[in-house]
Design an enzyme around this catalytic site. Sequence first.
Site, PDB file in Angstrom:
ATOM      1  N   GLU A  24      36.811  32.688  52.509  1.00  0.00           N
ATOM      2  CA  GLU A  24      38.106  32.773  53.205  1.00  0.00           C
ATOM      3  C   GLU A  24      38.763  31.398  53.310  1.00  0.00           C
ATOM      4  O   GLU A  24      39.976  31.259  53.129  1.00  0.00           O
ATOM      5  CB  GLU A  24      37.940  33.378  54.605  1.00  0.00           C
ATOM      6  CG  GLU A  24      37.384  34.797  54.608  1.00  0.00           C
ATOM      7  CD  GLU A  24      35.869  34.846  54.560  1.00  0.00           C
ATOM      8  OE1 GLU A  24      35.248  33.753  54.465  1.00  0.00           O
ATOM      9  OE2 GLU A  24      35.311  35.947  54.600  1.00  0.00           O
ATOM     10  N   TYR A  91      20.800  30.243  52.827  1.00  0.00           N
ATOM     11  CA  TYR A  91      21.680  30.475  53.973  1.00  0.00           C
ATOM     12  C   TYR A  91      20.953  30.269  55.302  1.00  0.00           C
ATOM     13  O   TYR A  91      19.826  30.736  55.490  1.00  0.00           O
ATOM     14  CB  TYR A  91      22.195  31.910  53.972  1.00  0.00           C
ATOM     15  CG  TYR A  91      23.225  32.222  52.918  1.00  0.00           C
ATOM     16  CD1 TYR A  91      24.448  31.562  52.887  1.00  0.00           C
ATOM     17  CD2 TYR A  91      22.988  33.209  51.972  1.00  0.00           C
ATOM     18  CE1 TYR A  91      25.399  31.875  51.930  1.00  0.00           C
ATOM     19  CE2 TYR A  91      23.936  33.530  51.010  1.00  0.00           C
ATOM     20  CZ  TYR A  91      25.132  32.861  50.994  1.00  0.00           C
ATOM     21  OH  TYR A  91      26.075  33.178  50.051  1.00  0.00           O
ATOM     22  N   LYS A 223      38.524  40.682  38.229  1.00  0.00           N
ATOM     23  CA  LYS A 223      38.282  39.333  37.693  1.00  0.00           C
ATOM     24  C   LYS A 223      37.133  39.383  36.692  1.00  0.00           C
ATOM     25  O   LYS A 223      36.108  40.008  36.960  1.00  0.00           O
ATOM     26  CB  LYS A 223      37.901  38.378  38.837  1.00  0.00           C
ATOM     27  CG  LYS A 223      38.972  38.216  39.895  1.00  0.00           C
ATOM     28  CD  LYS A 223      38.427  37.448  41.099  1.00  0.00           C
ATOM     29  CE  LYS A 223      37.393  38.253  41.847  1.00  0.00           C
ATOM     30  NZ  LYS A 223      36.908  37.600  43.073  1.00  0.00           N
ATOM     31  N   GLY A 228      39.147  36.352  31.669  1.00  0.00           N
ATOM     32  CA  GLY A 228      40.457  36.589  32.276  1.00  0.00           C
ATOM     33  C   GLY A 228      40.420  37.589  33.419  1.00  0.00           C
ATOM     34  O   GLY A 228      39.404  37.741  34.097  1.00  0.00           O
ATOM     35  N   ALA A 229      41.532  38.277  33.612  1.00  0.00           N
ATOM     36  CA  ALA A 229      41.644  39.213  34.731  1.00  0.00           C
ATOM     37  C   ALA A 229      42.650  40.296  34.398  1.00  0.00           C
ATOM     38  O   ALA A 229      43.501  40.116  33.513  1.00  0.00           O
ATOM     39  CB  ALA A 229      42.081  38.462  36.004  1.00  0.00           C
ATOM     40  N   GLY A 252      33.870  29.142  43.182  1.00  0.00           N
ATOM     41  CA  GLY A 252      35.184  29.105  43.822  1.00  0.00           C
ATOM     42  C   GLY A 252      36.310  29.577  42.925  1.00  0.00           C
ATOM     43  O   GLY A 252      37.455  29.681  43.372  1.00  0.00           O
ATOM     44  N   ASP A 255      37.988  32.740  44.325  1.00  0.00           N
ATOM     45  CA  ASP A 255      38.812  32.491  45.518  1.00  0.00           C
ATOM     46  C   ASP A 255      40.111  31.780  45.136  1.00  0.00           C
ATOM     47  O   ASP A 255      41.177  32.063  45.686  1.00  0.00           O
ATOM     48  CB  ASP A 255      38.037  31.653  46.532  1.00  0.00           C
ATOM     49  CG  ASP A 255      36.752  32.341  46.962  1.00  0.00           C
ATOM     50  OD1 ASP A 255      36.741  33.587  47.003  1.00  0.00           O
ATOM     51  OD2 ASP A 255      35.767  31.633  47.228  1.00  0.00           O
ATOM     52  N   ASP A 291      34.195  23.552  45.497  1.00  0.00           N
ATOM     53  CA  ASP A 291      34.666  24.942  45.592  1.00  0.00           C
ATOM     54  C   ASP A 291      36.181  25.006  45.720  1.00  0.00           C
ATOM     55  O   ASP A 291      36.810  25.963  45.276  1.00  0.00           O
ATOM     56  CB  ASP A 291      34.075  25.628  46.819  1.00  0.00           C
ATOM     57  CG  ASP A 291      32.562  25.663  46.800  1.00  0.00           C
ATOM     58  OD1 ASP A 291      31.964  25.175  45.827  1.00  0.00           O
ATOM     59  OD2 ASP A 291      31.974  26.181  47.768  1.00  0.00           O
TER      60      ASP A 291
HETATM   61  P1  ATP Z   1      33.181  33.111  42.103  1.00  0.00           P
HETATM   62  O1  ATP Z   1      32.445  34.170  42.890  1.00  0.00           O
HETATM   63  O2  ATP Z   1      32.286  32.085  41.481  1.00  0.00           O
HETATM   64  O3  ATP Z   1      34.307  32.489  42.845  1.00  0.00           O
HETATM   65  P2  ATP Z   1      34.406  35.320  40.666  1.00  0.00           P
HETATM   66  O4  ATP Z   1      33.423  36.147  39.897  1.00  0.00           O
HETATM   67  O5  ATP Z   1      34.933  35.873  41.915  1.00  0.00           O
HETATM   68  O6  ATP Z   1      33.819  33.858  40.847  1.00  0.00           O
HETATM   69  P3  ATP Z   1      35.702  34.770  38.178  1.00  0.00           P
HETATM   70  O7  ATP Z   1      35.947  36.079  37.517  1.00  0.00           O
HETATM   71  O8  ATP Z   1      34.528  33.984  37.717  1.00  0.00           O
HETATM   72  O9  ATP Z   1      35.674  34.991  39.745  1.00  0.00           O
HETATM   73  O10 ATP Z   1      36.979  33.832  38.012  1.00  0.00           O
HETATM   74  C1  ATP Z   1      38.251  34.202  38.523  1.00  0.00           C
HETATM   75  C2  ATP Z   1      39.316  33.785  37.536  1.00  0.00           C
HETATM   76  O11 ATP Z   1      39.235  32.382  37.312  1.00  0.00           O
HETATM   77  C3  ATP Z   1      39.178  34.448  36.173  1.00  0.00           C
HETATM   78  O12 ATP Z   1      39.793  35.722  36.155  1.00  0.00           O
HETATM   79  C4  ATP Z   1      39.875  33.422  35.282  1.00  0.00           C
HETATM   80  O13 ATP Z   1      41.281  33.593  35.316  1.00  0.00           O
HETATM   81  C5  ATP Z   1      39.518  32.098  35.964  1.00  0.00           C
HETATM   82  N1  ATP Z   1      38.314  31.535  35.312  1.00  0.00           N
HETATM   83  C6  ATP Z   1      37.019  31.800  35.589  1.00  0.00           C
HETATM   84  N2  ATP Z   1      36.189  31.146  34.743  1.00  0.00           N
HETATM   85  C7  ATP Z   1      36.992  30.428  33.916  1.00  0.00           C
HETATM   86  C8  ATP Z   1      36.753  29.536  32.821  1.00  0.00           C
HETATM   87  N3  ATP Z   1      35.521  29.228  32.396  1.00  0.00           N
HETATM   88  N4  ATP Z   1      37.833  28.982  32.206  1.00  0.00           N
HETATM   89  C9  ATP Z   1      39.095  29.252  32.617  1.00  0.00           C
HETATM   90  N5  ATP Z   1      39.379  30.096  33.644  1.00  0.00           N
HETATM   91  C10 ATP Z   1      38.352  30.681  34.284  1.00  0.00           C
END
Ligand code: ATP
Length: 313
Positions: A24, A91, A223, A228-229, A252, A255, A291
């Site tokens: 958060e 933790y 995500k 990507g997303a 991070g 987030d 983060d």
């Molecule tokens: P975390 O829990 O570590 O914060 P998460 O699993 O919630 O990660 P991710 O899917 O890893 O989130 O990342 C979120 C977004 O950040 C992805 O959708 C992408 O747009 C960007 N991203 C993540 N990894 C990369 C990377 N290696 N290079 C560029 N962009 C990235």
Amino acid sequence: MVSLRSAGPLSAGGSLAMHVAGAESNVAVGVARLGHTVTWAGAVGADPHGEFILRQLRSEGIGTQCRVDPSRSTGVMFLEQRTADVTRAFYYRAGSAGSTVSRDDVDSALAAGPRVLHLTGITPALSPEARKAFEYAAECAAADGVLVSLDVNYRSRLWTRDEARAVLGPIARHADILIASDDELDLVASAALSGSDSLGYDDAETALAASLLEQGVGEVVVKRGSAGAGVHTASGRFEAPAVAVTSIDTVGAGDAFTAGYLSALLDGEDVAGRLQRGAVMGAFAVSTAGDWEGLPSRAELAMLGATASGTTQ
Ligand code: ATP
């Protein structure tokens, strides 16, 4: 919560660096740096590390709606960089001040009349009381017309997938924006997959997202790390590739992505614009250490190919 980070095995001792930690607060910093008014709500102990959290958040321009509980400690997490690719978390947050967040704390936070309430699935894993506060927050905000954003943020160290599913599934329908990693969608929409074991992964994601949209969720954001997303909405599916950067610290990223997505929403950007801002923010997070420390100001978004208004050039 604070994290105490070691540069090597904890068992070997050495220096630890203290940082503000928590999904958060990461999102709060990201949204505040992009120029929006943000309040972080929670509880800390009457201890120096609790004071450190409040000072850091305030120095980022974040408002704090925080109860200081003298009978409890601020949560702590050790982060051990065990190898270049493996970081372990330990933790010490059971019984912490943050785990006692209550309905009264929620009332105080919502009294300010926010446009968006951002919740994570970490809070209900902390204690039965925090779970009640989490459910109450989602229900009150939804009833008051506050946009509810929920990031599933499953934490296997805090509860099992079945425990998370039982709590997060029912509450997900209150979310206007449901954010999940691709392996977390089944924690909020498991019923939709019955009888569809033969579906491919993409079909399974679409089926899970469709069941959430049917329940009233407005946007299902998925995500996928460096892949990507995507966002599923009633009017279609949108995709954004990750921004190509050199990744040095992936913690991070999710987030940061969420902060970018919500910030663009507050700016009135459409779903494609929200996704693009999220991708740029995620790229900042992975290509800088820490983060949240490397998250950009609005002007700095342009460093990774976004204009100050958030659209890619
Ligand atoms: P975390 O829990 O570590 O914060 P998460 O699993 O919630 O990660 P991710 O899917 O890893 O989130 O990342 C979120 C977004 O950040 C992805 O959708 C992408 O747009 C960007 N991203 C993540 N990894 C990369 C990377 N290696 N290079 C560029 N962009 C990235």
